[in-house]
Scaffold this motif. Structure first.
Motif, PDB file in Angstrom:
ATOM      1  N   CYS A  64       0.791  -1.234   0.000  1.00 44.25           N
ATOM      2  CA  CYS A  64       0.000   0.000   0.000  1.00 44.25           C
ATOM      3  C   CYS A  64       0.820   1.279   0.000  1.00 44.25           C
ATOM      4  CB  CYS A  64      -0.921   0.018   1.226  1.00 44.25           C
ATOM      5  SG  CYS A  64      -2.181  -1.263   1.195  1.00 44.25           S
ATOM      6  N   HIS A  65       2.087   1.210   0.427  1.00 44.27           N
ATOM      7  CA  HIS A  65       2.887   2.421   0.610  1.00 44.27           C
ATOM      8  C   HIS A  65       4.126   2.452  -0.273  1.00 44.27           C
ATOM      9  CE1 HIS A  65       0.630   3.559   4.218  1.00 44.27           C
ATOM     10  NE2 HIS A  65       0.692   2.280   4.568  1.00 44.27           N
ATOM     11  N   VAL A  66       4.389   3.605  -0.866  1.00 44.02           N
ATOM     12  CA  VAL A  66       5.652   3.857  -1.557  1.00 44.02           C
ATOM     13  C   VAL A  66       6.688   4.182  -0.489  1.00 44.02           C
ATOM     14  CG1 VAL A  66       6.871   5.443  -3.105  1.00 44.02           C
ATOM     15  CG2 VAL A  66       4.530   4.732  -3.626  1.00 44.02           C
ATOM     16  N   ASN A  67       7.887   3.615  -0.658  1.00 44.79           N
ATOM     17  CA  ASN A  67       8.962   3.851   0.301  1.00 44.79           C
ATOM     18  C   ASN A  67      10.283   3.896  -0.464  1.00 44.79           C
ATOM     19  OD1 ASN A  67      10.881   3.819   2.302  1.00 44.79           O
ATOM     20  ND2 ASN A  67      10.023   2.088   3.417  1.00 44.79           N
ATOM     21  N   SER A  68      10.834   5.076  -0.652  1.00 47.20           N
ATOM     22  CA  SER A  68      12.078   5.239  -1.416  1.00 47.20           C
ATOM     23  C   SER A  68      13.247   4.493  -0.796  1.00 47.20           C
ATOM     24  CB  SER A  68      12.439   6.721  -1.534  1.00 47.20           C
ATOM     25  OG  SER A  68      11.445   7.405  -2.247  1.00 47.20           O
ATOM     26  N   SER A  71      13.767   1.067  -2.415  1.00 46.12           N
ATOM     27  CA  SER A  71      13.629   1.161  -3.875  1.00 46.12           C
ATOM     28  C   SER A  71      14.046  -0.116  -4.585  1.00 46.12           C
ATOM     29  CB  SER A  71      14.418   2.364  -4.407  1.00 46.12           C
ATOM     30  OG  SER A  71      15.789   2.213  -4.097  1.00 46.12           O
ATOM     31  N   HIS A  76       5.576  -1.180  -5.332  1.00 42.47           N
ATOM     32  CA  HIS A  76       5.132  -0.351  -4.211  1.00 42.47           C
ATOM     33  C   HIS A  76       3.705   0.097  -4.511  1.00 42.47           C
ATOM     34  CE1 HIS A  76       9.297   0.814  -2.531  1.00 42.47           C
ATOM     35  NE2 HIS A  76       9.440  -0.217  -3.348  1.00 42.47           N
ATOM     36  N   GLY A  77       2.840  -0.013  -3.518  1.00 43.96           N
ATOM     37  CA  GLY A  77       1.458   0.415  -3.708  1.00 43.96           C
ATOM     38  C   GLY A  77       1.298   1.909  -3.538  1.00 43.96           C
ATOM     39  N   GLU A  78       0.149   2.397  -3.959  1.00 45.78           N
ATOM     40  CA  GLU A  78      -0.140   3.820  -3.833  1.00 45.78           C
ATOM     41  C   GLU A  78      -1.487   4.065  -3.169  1.00 45.78           C
ATOM     42  OE1 GLU A  78       0.334   5.425  -7.763  1.00 45.78           O
ATOM     43  OE2 GLU A  78       2.491   5.094  -7.745  1.00 45.78           O
ATOM     44  N   VAL A  79      -1.967   3.061  -2.443  1.00 42.92           N
ATOM     45  CA  VAL A  79      -3.244   3.189  -1.739  1.00 42.92           C
ATOM     46  C   VAL A  79      -3.077   4.047  -0.491  1.00 42.92           C
ATOM     47  CG1 VAL A  79      -5.060   1.902  -0.524  1.00 42.92           C
ATOM     48  CG2 VAL A  79      -4.047   0.978  -2.612  1.00 42.92           C
ATOM     49  N   PRO A  81      -0.530   6.577   2.089  1.00 39.55           N
ATOM     50  CA  PRO A  81       0.388   7.698   1.853  1.00 39.55           C
ATOM     51  C   PRO A  81       1.830   7.218   1.729  1.00 39.55           C
ATOM     52  CG  PRO A  81      -0.294   7.640   4.145  1.00 39.55           C
ATOM     53  CD  PRO A  81      -1.099   6.598   3.436  1.00 39.55           C
ATOM     54  N   PRO A  82       2.664   7.968   1.017  1.00 38.64           N
ATOM     55  CA  PRO A  82       4.086   7.621   0.939  1.00 38.64           C
ATOM     56  C   PRO A  82       4.705   7.619   2.338  1.00 38.64           C
ATOM     57  CG  PRO A  82       3.540   9.323  -0.666  1.00 38.64           C
ATOM     58  CD  PRO A  82       2.352   9.155   0.226  1.00 38.64           C
TER      59      PRO A  82
END
Length: 151
Positions: A64-68, A71, A76-79, A81-82
Motif C-alpha cells: 500500500c505504501h511507496v517507500n524510497s 527502492s 510499491h502500492g499507492e493506496v 500515503p508515501p
C-alpha cells in the motif's frame, strides 16, 4: 564506590529488562491517537523493522505504501500515503498507534490492525486469535519508521 554504583545500575537495568512484560493486544492503551509506552519494554531494532516492512508475508507494507528507502523492492502500492519522511510527520507513539491498530486512529481506513488478536472478519482458522505482527515486530517497525526523515 563508583564501581559498585555502576555495577548496581547495570544490574538494575538488566533486571528491569528481564521483568519487562509484553503488553497483550487486548491490554494496549491508546490515548488521543498515541501509544506512548513500548509494547515490549525494549527498544525496537530498525534493521529488523525494515525487514518486516518489506516482507510480503509479515507487514506487507509495500502493498500500500511507496517507500524510497526500499527502492530495490518492486511493486510499491499507492493506496496509502508515501512513507518517505514519516518520522517528520509523526512521533514514535503516534506511529506505534497507527501500526498497532490504525482503525482506532483513522476512521474508515483500510489499513489492517497489525497488533490485535480478535475482531477480524472471517479469519482463517490458522490465524484466529493471533495478531499479524508480534509486539516486538511492531516496535521494530516503529524504530525503522523513525529513521525515515526528509533529507
Amino acid at each position: 564506590m563508583k564501581r559498585a554504583i555502576g555495577l548496581a545500575a547495570i544490574a538494575a537495568m538488566t533486571v528491569s529488562a528481564a521483568l519487562a512484560e509484553t503488553v497483550a493486544p487486548t491490554n494496549v492503551t491508546l490515548a488521543d491517537g498515541v501509544i506512548e509506552t513500548s509494547l515490549t519494554g525494549q527498544p525496537g531494532d530498525p534493521v529488523e523493522g525494515r525487514k518486516v516492512f518489506a516482507n510480503r508475508k509479515q507487514g506487507n507494507c509495500l502493498a500500500c505504501h511507496v517507500n524510497s528507502d526500499l527502492s530495490e523492492e518492486i511493486f510499491h502500492g499507492e493506496v496509502g500515503p508515501p512513507i518517505d519522511g514519516v518520522a517528520d510527520r509523526w512521533s514514535a507513539g503516534e506511529l506505534r498507534a497507527i501500526v498497532t491498530n490504525s482503525k482506532m486512529v483513522f476512521e474508515g481506513t483500510i489499513m489492517p490492525a497489525f497488533y490485535i488478536d480478535s475482531g477480524y472478519e472471517r479469519p482463517l482458522e490458522d490465524f484466529a486469535g493471533k495478531s499479524i505482527l508480534s509486539a516486538q515486530q511492531v516496535e521494530d517497525v516503529v524504530a525503522y519508521l523513525m529513521t525515515l526523515k526528509e533529507e
